[in-house]
Design an enzyme around this catalytic site. Structure first.
Site, PDB file in Angstrom:
ATOM      1  N   THR A 167      23.422  78.295-120.819  1.00 11.78           N
ATOM      2  CA  THR A 167      24.620  77.826-120.121  1.00 11.78           C
ATOM      3  C   THR A 167      25.797  78.721-120.474  1.00 11.78           C
ATOM      4  O   THR A 167      25.812  79.324-121.542  1.00 11.78           O
ATOM      5  CB  THR A 167      24.861  76.373-120.579  1.00 11.78           C
ATOM      6  OG1 THR A 167      23.863  75.569-119.979  1.00 11.78           O
ATOM      7  CG2 THR A 167      26.223  75.844-120.224  1.00 11.78           C
ATOM      8  N   ASP A 198      25.361  67.374-119.832  1.00 14.74           N
ATOM      9  CA  ASP A 198      26.667  67.231-120.494  1.00 14.74           C
ATOM     10  C   ASP A 198      27.779  68.015-119.793  1.00 14.74           C
ATOM     11  O   ASP A 198      28.954  67.615-119.815  1.00 14.74           O
ATOM     12  CB  ASP A 198      26.569  67.723-121.941  1.00 14.74           C
ATOM     13  CG  ASP A 198      26.100  69.181-122.021  1.00 14.74           C
ATOM     14  OD1 ASP A 198      25.027  69.499-121.458  1.00 14.74           O
ATOM     15  OD2 ASP A 198      26.816  70.010-122.617  1.00 14.74           O
ATOM     16  N   THR A 217      27.325  74.001-125.314  1.00 16.52           N
ATOM     17  CA  THR A 217      25.988  74.369-124.846  1.00 16.52           C
ATOM     18  C   THR A 217      24.983  73.734-125.792  1.00 16.52           C
ATOM     19  O   THR A 217      25.304  73.421-126.926  1.00 16.52           O
ATOM     20  CB  THR A 217      25.816  75.906-124.803  1.00 16.52           C
ATOM     21  OG1 THR A 217      24.419  76.215-124.600  1.00 16.52           O
ATOM     22  CG2 THR A 217      26.246  76.578-126.092  1.00 16.52           C
ATOM     23  N   GLY A 218      23.759  73.566-125.300  1.00 24.79           N
ATOM     24  CA  GLY A 218      22.733  72.960-126.132  1.00 24.79           C
ATOM     25  C   GLY A 218      22.066  71.822-125.380  1.00 24.79           C
ATOM     26  O   GLY A 218      22.098  71.787-124.144  1.00 24.79           O
ATOM     27  N   GLY A 220      21.764  68.713-123.556  1.00 27.23           N
ATOM     28  CA  GLY A 220      22.798  67.938-122.870  1.00 27.23           C
ATOM     29  C   GLY A 220      22.813  66.465-123.225  1.00 27.23           C
ATOM     30  O   GLY A 220      23.889  65.880-123.425  1.00 27.23           O
TER      31      GLY A 220
HETATM   32  N1  ASP Z   1      23.851  71.881-122.024  1.00 33.10           N
HETATM   33  C1  ASP Z   1      23.047  72.257-120.902  1.00 33.10           C
HETATM   34  C2  ASP Z   1      22.407  71.031-120.312  1.00 33.10           C
HETATM   35  O1  ASP Z   1      21.810  70.266-121.054  1.00 33.10           O
HETATM   36  C3  ASP Z   1      21.995  73.265-121.239  1.00 33.10           C
HETATM   37  C4  ASP Z   1      22.479  74.536-121.915  1.00 33.10           C
HETATM   38  O2  ASP Z   1      23.394  74.502-122.749  1.00 33.10           O
HETATM   39  O3  ASP Z   1      21.934  75.605-121.604  1.00 33.10           O
HETATM   40  O4  ASP Z   1      22.467  70.863-119.123  1.00 33.10           O
END
Ligand code: ASP
Length: 306
Positions: A167, A198, A217-218, A220
Site C-alpha cells: 500500500t 483500514d 500500512t499492514g 487492515g
Molecule cells: N493495509 C492494507 C489493507 O489491509 C494493505 C497494505 O498495507 O498493503 O487493505
C-alpha cells in the site's frame, strides 16, 4: 503560530519487500514530486496527492496500477485523503479508475459524504469525467494465480494475511502550517469481494487532525481494530512524529498486528515505524536532502535528527 517547516514523508508499504530497488526508486520519485508542490508554495493536500499519484502509477506498488486481486480475480481499490482541519474523503471497493486518491478528494470536496463504496463511487467518477481505466497487470494476475492455487491446496488462507503489503501513503506539512495525509491500496491478495480495509476509514489507515497527519500500512483488519493513525496523531500532542509512530507500532506489535506507519507533526518533523521485516519510505524536510529507503530497520531514522 507557524514556527515549523514544510515536510513530506511517503511510504510504499510494510511487509517483506521482494524488490527493494524498485520500491526505493518509487518512493524517491514520489517524495520528489510531492515536495516540488511544497517548494512552489503549494498545500499539504496537493503535495500528498501528487506523491500518491506517482505511486498509484508505479506497478511495483499495491495501489492503482499494480493493485492486487480479489478472490474473484478483480481489482477493488480503497483510497482516502484527510486534512488537519477535519476534511476527509474516501472511496472503497472502487474499480476502473486510474487514481482512486483523486476520487477520494472529490468525495471530500464535491459531496457531503465521507466514504463512497463500489458502484456509487464509480458513478461519481464518471460524472466527474474520470475515464474508464484497467489497473490489472500481468504480474498481479500471476501473483493471484499462485495465491489461489496455494489456498486451494490448503496452504494459507483465502483473504491472505501477512507477507506482502505494498500500500502507498503520504503525510505532509506545508509552509502555512496545514497538514494532510493520503493513502491508496488494492487491499490484500485474495480478499473477498466487498472487503473494506483500514485505508478508507478515518483514524484507521488515514488520519489528520490538529496535531499532525498519518498514513498506515499492514494488516487492515488489525489496523482498524487499533484505530492506528488516530492514535499516532493524538499522541503528537505531546510527542514528536517519530515518537508517536514508534509508540503506535509498539502497540500494534503487542496486539499481534503487522503494521507500519508514517506521520508528520505541526512542526514539520517526520516519523516512521514498522514491525514487519521491511518497509519502503522516503522523506524530505525543507532545507535538507531527500532520504529514501526500502528494506529492514536500517537507514537514517528521523529520531536521530530531531
Ligand atoms: N493495509 C492494507 C489493507 O489491509 C494493505 C497494505 O498495507 O498493503 O487493505
Amino acid at each position: 503560530m507557524n514556527d515549523g517547516v514544510p515536510a513530506l514523508i511517503v511510504h510504499g508499504g510494510a511487509g517483506s519487500i521482494s524488490d527493494p530497488e524498485g520500491h526505493r526508486a518509487g518512493v524517491r520519485r514520489a517524495v520528489d514530486a510531492g515536495f516540488a508542490v511544497l517548494d512552489d508554495g503549494g498545500s499539504a493536500l496537493n503535495a500528498v496527492l501528487a506523491a500518491v499519484r506517482v505511486l498509484e502509477d508505479d506497478p511495483v506498488f499495491n495501489a492503482g496500477t499494480g493493485s492486487c486481486l480479489t478472490l474473484q480475480g478483480e481489482v477493488e481499490m480503497d483510497a482516502a485523503v484527510a486534512r488537519g482541519d477535519g476534511g476527509f474523503g474516501a472511496v472503497t471497493c472502487v474499480r476502473g479508475v486510474r487514481h482512486p486518491v483523486d476520487l477520494a478528494r472529490a468525495v471530500m470536496e464535491r459531496t457531503d459524504h465521507l466514504i463512497l463504496a463500489g458502484e456509487g463511487a464509480v458513478q461519481l467518477a464518471r460524472r466527474l469525467g474520470f475515464p474508464p481505466y484497467n489497473p490489472v497487470t500481468e504480474e498481479r494476475l500471476a501473483q493471484w494465480r499462485r495465491a489461489l492455487e496455494a489456498a486451494e491446496r490448503g496452504e494459507g488462507r483465502f483473504s491472505r494475511r501477512g507477507g506482502w503489503y505494498s500500500t502507498v501513503g503520504a503525510a505532509a506539512r506545508d509552509a502555512s502550517g496545514a497538514v494532510a495525509a493520503a493513502t491508496s491500496t488494492g487491499g490484500i491478495v485474495l480478499k473477498l469481494p466487498g472487503r473494506v480495509g483500514d485505508t478508507p476509514v478515518p483514524g484507521a489507515g488515514t488520519h489528520a487532525g490538529v496535531h499532525g497527519a498519518a498514513s498506515a500500512t499492514g494488516h487492515g483488519e488489525g489496523i482498524l481494530r487499533l484505530a492506528l493513525t488516530r492514535g499516532v496523531v493524538e499522541a503528537m500532542e505531546s510527542l514528536s512524529a517519530q515518537e508517536a509512530c514508534r509508540m503506535a507500532v509498539d502497540r500494534a506489535r503487542a496486539a499481534g498486528v503487522e503494521a507500519g506507519v508514517i506521520g508528520v507533526d505541526l512542526q514539520g518533523r517526520v516519523g516512521f515505524a514498522f514491525n514487519t521485516p521491511s518497509m519502503a519510505w522516503a522523506y524530505r524536510v525543507a532545507g535538507e536532502a531527500a532520504v529514501a529507503h526500502a528494506g529492514g530497520p536500517q537507514g537514517v531514522e528521523p529520531a536521530a535528527r530531531f
